[in-house]
Write a protein that holds these residues in place. Structure first.
Motif, PDB file in Angstrom:
ATOM      1  N   ALA A   1      29.824  33.294  45.355  1.00  0.00           N
ATOM      2  CA  ALA A   1      29.271  31.840  45.454  1.00  0.00           C
ATOM      3  C   ALA A   1      30.350  30.869  45.749  1.00  0.00           C
ATOM      4  CB  ALA A   1      28.767  31.612  43.871  1.00  0.00           C
ATOM      5  N   ASP A   2      29.952  29.919  46.294  1.00  0.00           N
ATOM      6  CA  ASP A   2      30.956  28.782  46.960  1.00  0.00           C
ATOM      7  C   ASP A   2      31.823  28.215  45.845  1.00  0.00           C
ATOM      8  OD1 ASP A   2      28.605  27.361  49.649  1.00  0.00           O
ATOM      9  OD2 ASP A   2      30.141  29.084  49.344  1.00  0.00           O
ATOM     10  N   SER A   3      30.869  28.010  44.686  1.00  0.00           N
ATOM     11  CA  SER A   3      31.645  27.496  43.395  1.00  0.00           C
ATOM     12  C   SER A   3      32.821  28.252  42.745  1.00  0.00           C
ATOM     13  CB  SER A   3      30.525  27.370  42.059  1.00  0.00           C
ATOM     14  OG  SER A   3      30.233  28.513  41.712  1.00  0.00           O
ATOM     15  N   VAL A   4      32.829  29.678  43.121  1.00  0.00           N
ATOM     16  CA  VAL A   4      34.110  30.280  42.712  1.00  0.00           C
ATOM     17  C   VAL A   4      34.940  31.172  43.661  1.00  0.00           C
ATOM     18  CG1 VAL A   4      32.412  31.145  40.589  1.00  0.00           C
ATOM     19  CG2 VAL A   4      32.613  32.538  42.467  1.00  0.00           C
ATOM     20  N   GLN A   5      34.656  30.547  44.920  1.00  0.00           N
ATOM     21  CA  GLN A   5      35.361  31.221  46.033  1.00  0.00           C
ATOM     22  C   GLN A   5      36.525  30.981  45.924  1.00  0.00           C
ATOM     23  OE1 GLN A   5      34.031  32.836  48.830  1.00  0.00           O
ATOM     24  NE2 GLN A   5      36.158  33.570  49.291  1.00  0.00           N
ATOM     25  N   GLY A   6      37.821  31.633  46.012  1.00  0.00           N
ATOM     26  CA  GLY A   6      39.289  31.471  46.115  1.00  0.00           C
ATOM     27  C   GLY A   6      39.599  31.503  44.406  1.00  0.00           C
ATOM     28  N   ARG A   7      38.941  31.827  43.655  1.00  0.00           N
ATOM     29  CA  ARG A   7      39.374  31.521  42.136  1.00  0.00           C
ATOM     30  C   ARG A   7      38.976  32.746  41.513  1.00  0.00           C
ATOM     31  NH1 ARG A   7      37.122  28.209  38.601  1.00  0.00           N
ATOM     32  NH2 ARG A   7      35.053  28.118  39.641  1.00  0.00           N
ATOM     33  N   PHE A   8      37.720  33.431  41.845  1.00  0.00           N
ATOM     34  CA  PHE A   8      37.113  34.518  41.266  1.00  0.00           C
ATOM     35  C   PHE A   8      37.435  35.835  42.078  1.00  0.00           C
ATOM     36  CE2 PHE A   8      33.973  32.932  37.948  1.00  0.00           C
ATOM     37  CZ  PHE A   8      35.096  31.946  37.579  1.00  0.00           C
ATOM     38  N   ALA A   9      37.574  36.911  41.613  1.00  0.00           N
ATOM     39  CA  ALA A   9      37.511  38.073  42.491  1.00  0.00           C
ATOM     40  C   ALA A   9      37.038  39.321  41.855  1.00  0.00           C
ATOM     41  CB  ALA A   9      38.971  38.569  42.888  1.00  0.00           C
ATOM     42  N   ILE A  10      35.939  39.862  42.858  1.00  0.00           N
ATOM     43  CA  ILE A  10      35.144  41.120  42.104  1.00  0.00           C
ATOM     44  C   ILE A  10      35.915  42.380  42.672  1.00  0.00           C
ATOM     45  CG2 ILE A  10      33.663  41.142  44.119  1.00  0.00           C
ATOM     46  CD1 ILE A  10      31.386  41.982  42.136  1.00  0.00           C
ATOM     47  N   SER A  11      36.106  43.485  41.624  1.00  0.00           N
ATOM     48  CA  SER A  11      36.581  44.654  42.366  1.00  0.00           C
ATOM     49  C   SER A  11      35.916  45.769  41.520  1.00  0.00           C
ATOM     50  CB  SER A  11      38.017  44.686  41.931  1.00  0.00           C
ATOM     51  OG  SER A  11      38.374  44.679  40.567  1.00  0.00           O
ATOM     52  N   GLN A  12      35.876  47.013  42.003  1.00  0.00           N
ATOM     53  CA  GLN A  12      35.346  48.166  41.305  1.00  0.00           C
ATOM     54  C   GLN A  12      36.321  49.366  41.315  1.00  0.00           C
ATOM     55  OE1 GLN A  12      32.091  49.506  43.782  1.00  0.00           O
ATOM     56  NE2 GLN A  12      30.854  49.661  41.979  1.00  0.00           N
TER      57      GLN A  12
END
Length: 125
Positions: free
Chosen positions: A60-71
């Motif tokens: 989402a634009d609101s978290v781009q650059g601050r959050f990272a999803i990984s698996q």
């Protein structure tokens, strides 16, 4: 039947970091596409990040650059690394999964049939 169990929520100050985890079991396996959603009081549930079967990631634009999803497929675990947290990130965070996730639905509730119980994240200013 699949099961998703989130953990890692908590209370942090603005600018802090947290890592959420979601362990998947049952039908919800390594082949599912998975995502993170959040819901603040009085607001609709919104998509935060999603990872497709191919490994492609959407934010989402609101978290781009601050959050990272990984698996980590060896552990059947999905993560959400949250940095530079803001008070507006305060919400209940949910893990979601499904066997098929058409790109237009990656960050929409309707795209997922399996949900965890949620973990609370509170960010104070």
């Amino acid at each position: 039947r699949g099961q998703l169990v989130e953990s890692g929520g908590g209370s942090v100050q603005s600018g802090g970091s947290l890592r959420l985890s979601c362990v998947a079991s049952g039908y919800v396996n390594n082949n599912a596409c998975m995502g993170w959603f959040r819901q603040a009081p009085g607001k609709e549930r919104e998509g935060v990040a999603a990872i497709e079967r191919s490994g492609r990631i959407t934010y989402a634009d609101s978290v781009q650059g601050r959050f990272a999803i990984s698996q980590d497929k060896s552990k059947n675990t999905l993560y959400l690394h949250m940095n530079s947290l803001k008070p507006e990130d305060t919400a209940m965070y949910y893990c979601a999964a499904d066997a098929e996730c058409p790109p237009p639905l990656l960050l929409r509730q309707i795209g997922y049939n399996y949900w965890g119980q949620g973990t609370q994240v509170t960010v104070s200013s």
